[in-house]
Design a protein around this motif. Sequence first.
Motif, PDB file in Angstrom:
ATOM      1  N   ARG A 267       0.846  -1.205   0.000  1.00  0.00           N
ATOM      2  CA  ARG A 267       0.000   0.000   0.000  1.00  0.00           C
ATOM      3  C   ARG A 267       0.877   1.250   0.000  1.00  0.00           C
ATOM      4  NH1 ARG A 267      -3.918   2.251  -2.259  1.00  0.00           N
ATOM      5  NH2 ARG A 267      -4.808   4.003  -1.090  1.00  0.00           N
ATOM      6  N   LYS A 268       1.947   1.225   0.768  1.00  0.00           N
ATOM      7  CA  LYS A 268       2.882   2.352   0.747  1.00  0.00           C
ATOM      8  C   LYS A 268       3.419   2.579  -0.663  1.00  0.00           C
ATOM      9  CE  LYS A 268       4.872   1.956   5.422  1.00  0.00           C
ATOM     10  NZ  LYS A 268       6.163   1.818   6.138  1.00  0.00           N
ATOM     11  N   LEU A 269       3.787   1.485  -1.314  1.00  0.00           N
ATOM     12  CA  LEU A 269       4.345   1.595  -2.652  1.00  0.00           C
ATOM     13  C   LEU A 269       3.328   2.179  -3.622  1.00  0.00           C
ATOM     14  CD1 LEU A 269       6.760   1.040  -4.493  1.00  0.00           C
ATOM     15  CD2 LEU A 269       5.874  -1.277  -4.830  1.00  0.00           C
ATOM     16  N   ALA A 270       2.076   1.759  -3.505  1.00  0.00           N
ATOM     17  CA  ALA A 270       1.037   2.294  -4.390  1.00  0.00           C
ATOM     18  C   ALA A 270       0.865   3.790  -4.195  1.00  0.00           C
ATOM     19  CB  ALA A 270      -0.279   1.557  -4.133  1.00  0.00           C
ATOM     20  N   ILE A 271       0.879   4.243  -2.938  1.00  0.00           N
ATOM     21  CA  ILE A 271       0.672   5.664  -2.642  1.00  0.00           C
ATOM     22  C   ILE A 271       1.865   6.498  -3.082  1.00  0.00           C
ATOM     23  CG2 ILE A 271       0.396   7.339  -0.760  1.00  0.00           C
ATOM     24  CD1 ILE A 271      -1.100   5.118   0.789  1.00  0.00           C
ATOM     25  N   LEU A 272       3.058   6.045  -2.742  1.00  0.00           N
ATOM     26  CA  LEU A 272       4.244   6.883  -2.939  1.00  0.00           C
ATOM     27  C   LEU A 272       4.794   6.798  -4.360  1.00  0.00           C
ATOM     28  CD1 LEU A 272       5.912   6.274   0.518  1.00  0.00           C
ATOM     29  CD2 LEU A 272       4.619   8.273  -0.252  1.00  0.00           C
ATOM     30  N   ALA A 273       4.482   5.745  -5.090  1.00  0.00           N
ATOM     31  CA  ALA A 273       4.822   5.720  -6.516  1.00  0.00           C
ATOM     32  C   ALA A 273       3.869   6.628  -7.283  1.00  0.00           C
ATOM     33  CB  ALA A 273       4.758   4.292  -7.047  1.00  0.00           C
TER      34      ALA A 273
END
Length: 419
Positions: A5-11
């Motif tokens: 989820r972090k990766l989805a948001i920050l990408a």
Amino acid sequence: MDLNRKLAILADAAKYDASCASSGGVRRDSRDGRGMGSNEGMGICHSYAPDGRCISLLKILLTNVCLYDCKYCVNRASSNVERARFTVQEVVDLTLDFYRRNCIEGLFLSSGIIRSADYTMEQLVAVARELREVHDFRGYIHLKTIPEASPELLAEAGRHADRLSVNVELPSAQGLAALAPEKDGSTIRRAMGRLRLHIDEAGEARRAQQAAPPRSLPGAAPRRAPAPAFAAAGQSTQMIVGADGADDASILVTSAQLYGSYRLRRVYYSAFSPIPDASSALPPRKPPLLREHRLYQADWLMRFYGFEAGEITTEGGMLSLDRDPKLAWALAHPEHFPVELHRAPREMLLRVPGLGVKAVERLLAARRVRQLRLDDLARLRVPVTRVLPFVALPGHRPAAGAAARAAAPAAPAAQACLF
């Protein structure tokens, strides 16, 4: 929060930063059995070097939490977006994992401002330091630097990163003060100046070492370790187009000043995109995407074709959306045409619509040994139909008004190929 989820948001949050091309870095790989990674292979990414190589970069933010409240930024402090933050180790692990899967060849890392500029910059540098020193990662690293951070941190960032970038954000001090009051134009340029100084010093040290006598010569000094590199791919910046009232002429003048003062590798132009809960100070609609494209074309003319910033735009200070800027300039200056292909200097040949830098070099080489004729153009891979209304050579001289007639039916699709 789950790492995916972090990766989805920050990408997704990083997609607004356009300045992630990877040309110009020192070529490194691990084919000698040492280290990990490469910065010169082909991949599945979205950044392209001038020679056409596709460079795969993991492009993320360390965090989209930010103390600043820049009105044009979706991650501004007052924005109602989902927030996330990576740890240093998570970014390192993601980079190495994506590399091992052959998904990327490097990392583009930016961040919102958390706690302070120095703290944020420390976190960015820590990622690059661990990749280089602990894992011997040899892929490409681009760090977005925080201009308010200390000179020592900026210096350390350049020792680990291939490229550094400091965004000027907007072309004018007035626009920056109105839309990003926490940011200061003089601080941004001071950081750019420091980076240029370090880059120049590293380049001079490298040239001095290359000029030193070989070790095998009598009296030569013992071979020294290679001069340390500093941001070998240089520095770049980005300007947002259409968020303030700056016209294209102002944007190009600012770009020319940045290229001249700080020897930037690239100025990137990013068309303003409306954001949720936007300030009334922002325009309600985004500018035409073609305007961003025309600015890139004009930027190319300034860097490689000898055009000055002030001569590319129209009297109203804007670039034509109907024609590429080189063609628009040629049609506005019929007194310079037709150009005699077998006599004109290189500077004038570069101003002929349809003639790019490589085509001009081929023409110059060919005319040294023979007089150019119409049949030679196709053999030299010159776009004949586009060029003929603007040139003269034995057997061909365009009729009056031929250039205007040829350009009249220009369609947007025909404008994709620049020069």
